[in-house]
Motif scaffolding. Structure first.
Motif, short mmCIF file in Angstrom:
data_model
loop_
_atom_site.label_atom_id
_atom_site.label_comp_id
_atom_site.label_asym_id
_atom_site.label_seq_id
_atom_site.Cartn_x
_atom_site.Cartn_y
_atom_site.Cartn_z
N ALA A 87 -1.98 13.27 1.22
CA ALA A 87 -2.18 14.60 0.64
C ALA A 87 -3.65 14.99 0.65
CB ALA A 87 -1.61 14.64 -0.78
N VAL A 88 -4.51 14.09 0.17
CA VAL A 88 -5.94 14.39 0.08
C VAL A 88 -6.53 14.62 1.46
CG1 VAL A 88 -8.18 13.41 -0.53
CG2 VAL A 88 -6.26 13.22 -2.12
N ALA A 89 -6.19 13.77 2.42
CA ALA A 89 -6.72 13.94 3.78
C ALA A 89 -6.28 15.26 4.40
CB ALA A 89 -6.27 12.77 4.66
N SER A 90 -5.04 15.68 4.11
CA SER A 90 -4.55 16.92 4.70
C SER A 90 -5.32 18.13 4.21
CB SER A 90 -3.05 17.10 4.40
OG SER A 90 -2.82 17.41 3.03
N GLU A 107 0.82 -1.22 0.00
CA GLU A 107 0.00 0.00 0.00
C GLU A 107 0.85 1.26 0.00
OE1 GLU A 107 -2.43 0.41 3.45
OE2 GLU A 107 -0.97 -0.51 4.77
N PRO A 108 0.61 2.16 -0.96
CA PRO A 108 1.25 3.47 -0.94
C PRO A 108 0.57 4.37 0.08
CG PRO A 108 -0.24 3.31 -2.80
CD PRO A 108 -0.26 1.97 -2.12
N ARG A 109 1.20 5.52 0.38
CA ARG A 109 0.62 6.43 1.39
C ARG A 109 0.57 7.89 0.94
NH1 ARG A 109 3.10 6.08 7.16
NH2 ARG A 109 5.01 6.68 6.04
N ALA A 110 1.28 8.23 -0.13
CA ALA A 110 1.43 9.64 -0.48
C ALA A 110 0.11 10.29 -0.88
CB ALA A 110 2.46 9.80 -1.60
N PRO A 114 0.35 23.06 -1.53
CA PRO A 114 1.11 22.48 -0.42
C PRO A 114 0.25 21.45 0.32
CG PRO A 114 1.13 24.89 -0.36
CD PRO A 114 0.07 24.49 -1.33
N VAL A 115 0.77 20.24 0.47
CA VAL A 115 0.04 19.15 1.12
C VAL A 115 0.99 18.38 2.02
CG1 VAL A 115 -1.70 18.89 -0.70
CG2 VAL A 115 0.47 17.63 -0.85
N ALA A 116 0.41 17.56 2.88
CA ALA A 116 1.21 16.73 3.77
C ALA A 116 1.86 15.60 3.00
CB ALA A 116 0.34 16.17 4.89
N ALA A 117 3.12 15.29 3.34
CA ALA A 117 3.85 14.18 2.74
C ALA A 117 4.03 13.08 3.79
CB ALA A 117 5.21 14.64 2.23
N PRO A 118 4.09 11.82 3.38
CA PRO A 118 4.18 10.71 4.34
C PRO A 118 5.37 10.79 5.28
CG PRO A 118 3.65 9.88 2.16
CD PRO A 118 3.98 11.32 1.99
N ASP A 119 6.46 11.46 4.85
CA ASP A 119 7.65 11.53 5.70
C ASP A 119 7.52 12.53 6.83
OD1 ASP A 119 7.82 13.96 4.42
OD2 ASP A 119 9.72 13.54 3.38
#
Length: 443
Positions: free
Chosen positions: A241-244, A234-237, A379-384
């Motif tokens: 981003a969408v949730a953020s 499963e990817p997370r990026a 600008p969005v949240a990144a998994p890292d």
């Protein structure tokens, strides 16, 4: 100096195109005696040139995109999809019209009696599920190579073919190149603080990201494959981003759009390769079924793919149950055909614009576009744990989903959508158009 040369060049164009008015003004225009008039002429000429250049660029983009921008074309015709343990779960293959699907897998919705008719030579039933939240009995089956087409299946199941279709694979709708690091913080405001319940189908979310420290996130994974060891990688990026964009709190100028929301995420996407993920329709339906049981008011779907009879049935059932579906219209370019589920009747299709209200250059166009929202270099949240900048209609859809969630607290879906239409800023041609829909929702 560069600005000065530009003005003089534009002035020359103005003199060439507006010769009579300039001559009537006399030499004072040129020697500075009529400075304000000169500036008006220069500004008018500059706007004229910019409009002509914009039209020229748009025409060239339109011509270039007659060949559709389709990242699926970069995949091999047959791609083995692996589980986290490295075992082949299924083959992702090219089917009709260049779409992708699980090799020789089909889906069907029907009654017990109709399902019994699938007991035919060349058909192997793989799984049967009652998806109560979607109002369907779903069967997944595999066919022999000879039966692997709608025409072949119609020859033995003529009365059932309108309710069966391939187990297509759908794709997220953000830009293909790897996103860039982002130092600029997002800037938006909360839309409402009420305890709304919102759903999304996407990749997994990196729930440990600092932006979600105050968020209420509930997610369930739908990545198991019958007969294979483990689940799909499963990817997370994309989901992060969408949730953020709905519940991410970046502090300061960027509080969560929905600070009181509970966000339910159905994780359905698997890794195809380094830069591209996918979701089988079978997993997507399981995720939608789970979401429909969570008392949500709206579901965000930032993915696209082909028209599919089973997906069309389920979409209609969800809309009949009062769940508003908000979907990205897609990133295959202005000449691309409609993509689904955004193009189904009743679904709120969303396109993307940049900070200058210019349409995202790869955005699909058509009657399915209902609203536009910011979705370019967002600008969005990144998994890292950091921020990144990304683009695509995927990033515009959650903005509209968040706005609808707030409206749906006190009104019906029809009234909520009408209210948003009333607040949309008209862009492009007057009224609703094929590029911007009813206009921009700038939240």
């Amino acid at each position: 100096m560069k600005h000065s040369r530009k003005i003089h060049w534009l002035s020359a164009l103005a003199l060439a195109s507006l010769a009579t008015p300039v001559v009537a003004l006399g030499t004072g225009v040129l020697d500075g005696a009529a400075g304000p008039v000169t500036r008006q002429v220069e500004q008018s000429a500059e706007r004229l040139v910019e409009r002509r250049m914009a039209r020229h660029i748009e025409d060239r983009v339109e011509t270039a995109t007659k060949t559709l921008r389709n990242p699926l074309e970069n995949l091999p015709s047959k791609l083995p999809v692996l589980t986290e343990q490295g075992e082949v779960a299924f083959n992702d293959v090219v089917v009709e019209d260049g779409w992708r699907a699980v090799e020789r897998e089909w889906l069907f919705t029907g009654t017990d009696e109709e399902i019994a008719r699938l007991d035919q030579t060349g058909i192997t039933l793989l799984k049967r599920q009652e998806l109560g939240g979607l109002g369907v009995n779903l069967v997944r089956f595999r066919v022999s190579p000879e039966l692997d087409s709608r025409e072949a299946l119609r020859s033995i199941l003529p009365e059932l073919t309108d309710r069966l279709d391939r187990n297509h694979i759908y794709s997220p709708q953000t830009d293909e190149p790897p996103p860039k690091p982002q130092s600029r913080a997002p800037q938006w405001q909360s839309l409402c603080s009420s305890p709304v319940r919102v759903g999304m189908v996407d990749t997994s979310i990196a729930t440990d990201h600092p932006a979600f420290r105050q968020a209420r996130l509930v997610q369930s994974r739908f990545l198991k494959v019958d007969g294979a060891k483990g689940q799909l990688a499963e990817p997370r990026a994309h989901g992060t981003a969408v949730a953020s964009l709905m519940v991410g709190d970046f502090s300061g100028d960027s509080p969560a759009r929905l600070p009181g929301a509970t966000l339910y995420n159905a994780s359905v996407f698997f890794d195809r390769n380094r830069n591209l993920s996918g979701a089988t329709l079978g997993h997507l339906l399981q995720g939608l079924n789970w979401l429909s049981e969570q008392a949500i008011s709206v579901v965000n779907i930032s993915l696209t793919g082909p028209d599919n009879r089973v997906l069309a049935t389920v979409t209609g059932n969800l809309l009949d149950r009062g769940i508003v579906m908000v979907a990205a219209v897609g990133n295959q370019g202005p000449a691309a055909p409609p993509l689904y589920p955004a193009a189904y009747p009743g679904v709120v299709g969303v396109t993307a614009v940049d900070d200058s209200n210019e349409l995202y250059r790869w955005a699909n166009r058509g009657e399915q576009v209902m609203f536009a929202a910011r979705g370019v270099s967002v600008p969005v949240a990144a998994p890292d744990g950091g921020l990144t900048s990304d683009s695509g209609t995927s990033l515009a859809a959650p903005v509209v989903a968040a706005a609808l969630a707030c409206r749906l607290l006190a009104t019906s879906p029809e009234q909520a959508i009408e209210a948003l239409i009333g607040t949309a800023r008209d862009l492009g041609e007057p009224g609703r158009d094929r590029s911007f829909g009813h206009g921009l929702l700038d939240y």
